[in-house]
Design a protein around this motif. Structure first.
Motif, short mmCIF file in Angstrom:
data_model
loop_
_atom_site.label_atom_id
_atom_site.label_comp_id
_atom_site.label_asym_id
_atom_site.label_seq_id
_atom_site.Cartn_x
_atom_site.Cartn_y
_atom_site.Cartn_z
N TRP A 590 0.87 -1.17 0.00
CA TRP A 590 0.00 0.00 0.00
C TRP A 590 0.90 1.22 0.00
O TRP A 590 1.94 1.24 0.67
CB TRP A 590 -0.91 0.04 1.24
N CYS A 591 0.53 2.23 -0.74
CA CYS A 591 1.35 3.44 -0.85
C CYS A 591 0.46 4.68 -0.79
O CYS A 591 -0.59 4.68 -1.40
CB CYS A 591 2.11 3.41 -2.17
N CYS A 592 0.82 5.69 -0.10
CA CYS A 592 2.01 5.92 0.69
C CYS A 592 1.69 6.87 1.85
O CYS A 592 0.74 7.65 1.75
CB CYS A 592 3.10 6.60 -0.12
N VAL A 593 2.54 6.83 2.87
CA VAL A 593 2.51 7.83 3.93
C VAL A 593 3.69 8.76 3.72
O VAL A 593 4.62 8.46 2.97
CB VAL A 593 2.57 7.19 5.33
N ASP A 594 3.66 9.87 4.41
CA ASP A 594 4.71 10.88 4.25
C ASP A 594 5.93 10.49 5.08
O ASP A 594 6.18 11.02 6.17
CB ASP A 594 4.18 12.25 4.67
N HIS A 595 6.66 9.52 4.57
CA HIS A 595 7.81 8.94 5.27
C HIS A 595 8.68 8.29 4.21
O HIS A 595 8.21 7.94 3.15
CB HIS A 595 7.31 7.90 6.30
N ILE A 596 9.95 8.15 4.47
CA ILE A 596 10.83 7.47 3.52
C ILE A 596 11.45 6.26 4.21
O ILE A 596 12.19 6.44 5.18
CB ILE A 596 11.94 8.41 3.01
N PRO A 597 11.16 5.04 3.74
CA PRO A 597 10.16 4.68 2.72
C PRO A 597 8.74 4.93 3.22
O PRO A 597 8.48 4.84 4.42
CB PRO A 597 10.42 3.19 2.49
N GLY A 598 7.83 5.15 2.29
CA GLY A 598 6.46 5.47 2.68
C GLY A 598 5.46 4.35 2.48
O GLY A 598 4.34 4.42 2.97
N HIS A 599 5.87 3.31 1.76
CA HIS A 599 4.92 2.23 1.49
C HIS A 599 4.91 1.22 2.63
O HIS A 599 5.85 1.14 3.43
CB HIS A 599 5.27 1.52 0.17
N ILE A 600 3.81 0.46 2.68
CA ILE A 600 3.63 -0.56 3.71
C ILE A 600 3.34 -1.88 3.01
O ILE A 600 2.45 -1.96 2.15
CB ILE A 600 2.47 -0.20 4.66
#
Length: 627
Positions: A590-600
């Motif tokens: 699932w993509c994405c949150v505001d983070h690097i990496p952002g996907h889960i």
């Protein structure tokens, strides 16, 4: 030649009467020969011969097993009695014409055009089934002024024998699939621009289409409503700019203009744009064709051409441009995620498989989910039969609480556990699994977002495409049996609603009700309590499944009432390990949150990890799938 010379000498030495006869015959032959050869080698005649041979259609379509013979529409060709109807086969004993007879010519375009409009797509052999689907939708709509450009000779020959109007693009491209963003992908984009530049000087209107889109309604009357437009283009706009079938409000379109569907008129302005676009791409092979188009036309936009049409000036004020409405000339998001046309009570003209994942297989699967992709009959009636189940989802998981990462993953994981059991049973019974409809709370994109794009018409929860959660390309492609165990074939959730499904499959059906062992009529037996209904114990093993359901090997569809507690496990532990290894590969991100990496990462065995929570990898070093 000696025969002709001897005949003349004999005539000279004969009586006058015979001399007259010989002379008359000789003159007649010479005159006839002159007309035959002049007809064969005149430019117009040779073009006509190449045109008439370019789409002499075929027997039932057989590419990759495709057979459309039972459902082919055959529109009349009112423009010229020299044109064979699309899908009509060439004579079986006929020879394939020479390659040069398939060249793109002005005469070919003129012959195929109707009301001075030609509709064109192109591709290589890997997209043969997309092309057949594209053509069939148009011919079903009564549209026959179409042409397909073949980028390799294998496709050209296949289309010729299928009865599709085809021309040779001379690309000599590989017949394999090309991945998005690859050098070959960009080469295909440049071929499109070269094609536009080749056709516009012929003086016809050009509706250029990608092969991964489908026509649902005849677009030509809509395009004719905007006669002053130099170019009409689709877009990647996901927020509606109009709520009816007018052109999109160009001032509100912030997304890229998408060149998968666009219409060109042969005006001085459009020809100039096409040439500059071509020169830009040929000068720099790193420029993506769509970006180049957007850069040119957006250099200066506005004002509006008038108060009514929706057209506006673009390309430094030199071009009258219109944006096709996002609700009915649908992208992969406005059609498959938002169903924008449904919510606005509009009839869609087209769908384009953009905003999609899992590569070309993901595109096929989406079109199959929408029941607009044409597969061969054997796709709908497989050896071993089908396995299906009715998904069971608690209301609280679908509707209660906020739409958050936690509630989205709780919903997906609940469905995933049932799908995991279904995959296991399908593997044990060697049946093709018909996937259930998949519900999501959050959208999937390739950049950080709040779960549903602000201003869009995305409903939460929504029926999401399978490629939002599962790696459809991995599920459909071959994995080594030695490492991953037997393949598990799948079909789309809408299969049983598809009108191409045979009556035999529809009528050969066994419903399986899971029950508590020991209750009335609940035992591991093939005895049915009534025709077409079997009560079967929960928590059954591999061996029990094999024993009971071997009696139903001739049944086309076995449908479980649920998958909750439907499978205890494999008795063959080696096979179980291979199965686990296989299905772990099936889920995506699932993509994405505001983070690097952002996907889960989704995890097929999330329930075996106490305290599992949906969170992105903490560092790039942790960024790897759970398997």
């Amino acid at each position: 030649m000696g025969g002709w010379r001897n005949a003349v000498q004999e005539a000279v030495g004969s009586k006058p009467l015979f001399l007259t006869i010989y002379a008359t015959v000789l003159v007649g032959i010479l005159v006839s020969s002159f007309y035959v050869f002049s007809a064969m080698y005149s430019p117009v005649a040779s073009t006509t011969l190449s045109i008439s041979s370019s789409w002499l259609p075929t027997p039932p379509l057989s590419q990759n097993g495709v057979s459309l013979s039972s459902n082919i529409s055959r529109p009349s060709q009112s423009r010229s009695n020299k044109l064979r109807p699309i899908w009509e086969a060439p004579p079986r004993a006929s020879k394939m014409p020479r390659l040069k007879s398939f060249r793109l010519t002005k005469e070919l375009i003129r012959q195929r055009a109707k009301d001075n409009v030609i509709i064109v797509t192109f591709g290589n052999f890997a997209f043969m089934d997309f092309i057949l689907t594209w053509v069939k939708h148009l011919t079903d709509l009564g549209v026959s002024n179409l042409l397909v450009g073949a980028m390799d000779t294998k496709l050209l020959k296949a289309l010729y024998w299928k009865g599709i109007p085809v021309f040779d693009m001379g690309s000599r491209m590989s017949t394999d699939d090309v991945g998005w963003g690859t050098p070959t992908f960009h080469k295909m984009g440049r071929e499109k621009v070269l094609l536009i530049n080749a056709i516009l000087p012929f003086g016809v209107e050009l509706l250029m289409c990608d092969t991964d889109m489908v026509w649902l309604k005849d677009p030509l009357p809509y395009l004719a409503r905007h006669p002053d437009a130099d170019v009409l283009t689709s877009s990647d706009q996901v927020v509606p700019t109009v709520v009816d079938d007018r052109l999109a409000d160009w001032k509100l379109v912030g997304a890229a203009y998408n060149i998968g569907i666009f219409h060109w008129r042969p005006t001085q302005s459009s020809i100039k744009l096409a040439k500059e676009w071509k020169d830009m791409l040929l000068a720099d092979d790193k420029v993506w064709d769509q970006n180049g188009f957007n850069d040119l036309v957006r250099r200066q936009t506005g004002p509006a051409v008038d108060d009514e049409s929706g057209l506006f000036y673009a390309y430094d004020g030199n071009l009258k441009l219109g944006i096709l409405p996002e609700s009915i000339f649908c992208s992969g998001h406005t059609y498959f995620v938002q169903a924008m046309y449904q919510q606005l009570r509009l009839e869609p003209y087209a769908m384009h498989t953009t905003f999609q994942y899992a590569g070309t297989e993901g595109k096929r699967h989406r079109l199959r989910e929408a029941m607009v992709f044409y597969d061969p009959p054997e796709y709908y009636d497989v050896p071993g039969g089908f396995l299906s189940f009715k998904p069971s989802i608690p209301k609280r998981l679908l509707l209660d609480g906020e739409h958050t990462l936690e509630s989205h993953f709780s919903l997906i994981n609940y469905q995933m556990k049932q799908i995991r059991s279904a995959l296991a049973i399908a593997s044990v019974l060697n049946r093709t699994l018909v996937m259930p409809p998949l519900w999501c709370r959050l959208d999937r994109l390739w950049f950080p977002h709040p779960g549903a794009l602000v201003g869009s018409m995305t409903r939460q929860p929504f029926l999401c495409p399978l490629d939002h959660v599962f790696e459809v390309n991995v599920m459909l492609n071959d994995l080594p049996v030695e490492e991953f165990g037997p393949a598990i074939n799948i079909r789309e959730y809408s299969l049983f609603n598809n009108p191409l499904l045979s009556q035999q499959v529809k009528e050969s059906w066994l419903d399986v009700q899971l029950c508590k062992e020991g209750s009335k009529d609940c035992h591991a037996s093939s005895n049915t309590s009534q025709p077409g209904l079997l009560r079967f114990p929960k928590h059954s093993s591999e061996e029990t499944l094999k024993t009971v359901f071997s009696s139903f090997k001739d049944v086309k569809v076995i449908q479980f009432s649920s998958m909750q507690d439907s499978f205890l496990g494999f008795t063959d532990k080696t096979r179980e390990e291979k199965f686990r290894k296989r299905v772990k590969q099936y889920v995506g991100i699932w993509c994405c949150v505001d983070h690097i990496p952002g996907h889960i990462y989704y995890d097929m065995y999330w329930d075996e990890k106490p305290g599992w929570k949906p969170s992105p990898p903490e560092t790039p070093a942790d960024d790897h799938p759970p398997w």
